[in-house]
Design a protein around this motif. Structure first.
Motif, PDB file in Angstrom:
ATOM      1  N   PHE A  97      69.797  24.437  66.477  1.00 30.39           N
ATOM      2  CA  PHE A  97      70.251  24.736  64.737  1.00 30.39           C
ATOM      3  C   PHE A  97      69.530  26.120  63.804  1.00 30.39           C
ATOM      4  CE2 PHE A  97      70.861  24.055  60.712  1.00 30.39           C
ATOM      5  CZ  PHE A  97      72.455  24.355  60.316  1.00 30.39           C
ATOM      6  N   THR A  98      70.128  27.050  63.351  1.00 27.94           N
ATOM      7  CA  THR A  98      69.536  28.072  62.203  1.00 27.94           C
ATOM      8  C   THR A  98      70.513  27.907  61.256  1.00 27.94           C
ATOM      9  OG1 THR A  98      67.981  29.005  62.945  1.00 27.94           O
ATOM     10  CG2 THR A  98      68.345  30.128  61.491  1.00 27.94           C
ATOM     11  N   GLY A  99      70.892  27.390  60.001  1.00 26.41           N
ATOM     12  CA  GLY A  99      71.250  27.765  58.781  1.00 26.41           C
ATOM     13  C   GLY A  99      70.930  26.939  58.065  1.00 26.41           C
ATOM     14  N   TRP A 100      72.061  26.465  57.287  1.00 25.49           N
ATOM     15  CA  TRP A 100      72.183  25.750  56.056  1.00 25.49           C
ATOM     16  C   TRP A 100      72.558  24.206  55.865  1.00 25.49           C
ATOM     17  CZ3 TRP A 100      69.693  28.355  51.750  1.00 25.49           C
ATOM     18  CH2 TRP A 100      69.385  29.426  51.182  1.00 25.49           C
ATOM     19  N   MET A 101      71.991  23.454  55.511  1.00 21.66           N
ATOM     20  CA  MET A 101      72.146  22.192  55.256  1.00 21.66           C
ATOM     21  C   MET A 101      72.218  22.044  53.587  1.00 21.66           C
ATOM     22  SD  MET A 101      69.623  19.784  57.235  1.00 21.66           S
ATOM     23  CE  MET A 101      70.024  19.729  59.445  1.00 21.66           C
ATOM     24  N   PHE A 102      72.975  20.851  53.448  1.00 15.99           N
ATOM     25  CA  PHE A 102      73.543  20.748  51.643  1.00 15.99           C
ATOM     26  C   PHE A 102      73.673  19.569  52.283  1.00 15.99           C
ATOM     27  CE2 PHE A 102      76.347  24.227  53.351  1.00 15.99           C
ATOM     28  CZ  PHE A 102      75.905  25.427  52.549  1.00 15.99           C
ATOM     29  N   ALA A 103      72.337  18.861  50.649  1.00 23.47           N
ATOM     30  CA  ALA A 103      72.238  17.357  50.933  1.00 23.47           C
ATOM     31  C   ALA A 103      74.254  16.863  50.992  1.00 23.47           C
ATOM     32  CB  ALA A 103      71.221  17.294  49.632  1.00 23.47           C
ATOM     33  N   GLU A 104      74.367  17.726  49.750  1.00 26.93           N
ATOM     34  CA  GLU A 104      75.240  16.446  48.687  1.00 26.93           C
ATOM     35  C   GLU A 104      76.621  16.521  49.400  1.00 26.93           C
ATOM     36  OE1 GLU A 104      73.146  17.974  46.183  1.00 26.93           O
ATOM     37  OE2 GLU A 104      74.496  18.861  46.810  1.00 26.93           O
TER      38      GLU A 104
END
Length: 135
Positions: A97-104
């Motif tokens: 994985f390479t990318g953005w994670m979103f806590a919400e």
């Protein structure tokens, strides 16, 4: 008179733009907070990772590159750009994985692995965990 009207008109146009820019401000943090589950034991762990530090969780290596949050007066939006590698049984490193994670939205880009899952919980400036040594 025209100068006063022009000044007021300019103020009316610019003020909302300044307010919008202030609302969109994001905070760049030093630490990303992740949670992970070991599916074999069923135990969930929460752990801090400094930006550009690599931490091992089970067979996964997690390296956050940036972690943004917003001021408490704003709607929450916590994101991290992260690289996750898997250490395979033959000890090779495979990027998964390479990318953005979103806590919400933890289900949107959480890492789902056969043994270990991880997701972003928060971003923060400090941690009880000492930072990695500087090179």
């Amino acid at each position: 008179m025209h100068r006063i009207i022009a000044t007021l008109f300019t103020a009316v146009l610019i003020t909302p733009l300044l307010f919008t820019a202030a609302q969109a401000a994001r905070i760049e943090n030093r630490v990303a907070v992740f949670s992970g589950i070991d599916k074999i034991t069923g135990i969930t762990h929460t752990f801090d990772v400094y930006i550009d530090e690599t931490v091992k969780f089970g067979q996964l290596e997690i390296t956050p590159k940036i972690c943004y949050s917003r001021p408490v007066t704003e709607e929450p939006k916590t994101t991290t750009f992260v690289i996750v590698d898997e250490i395979t049984l033959d000890r090779r490193i495979r990027r998964i994985f390479t990318g953005w994670m979103f806590a919400e939205s933890p289900g949107l880009n959480a890492i789902e692995h056969p043994v270990n899952d991880i997701w972003l919980v928060a971003c923060k400036q400090t941690s009880d965990v000492p930072p990695p040594p500087s090179n």
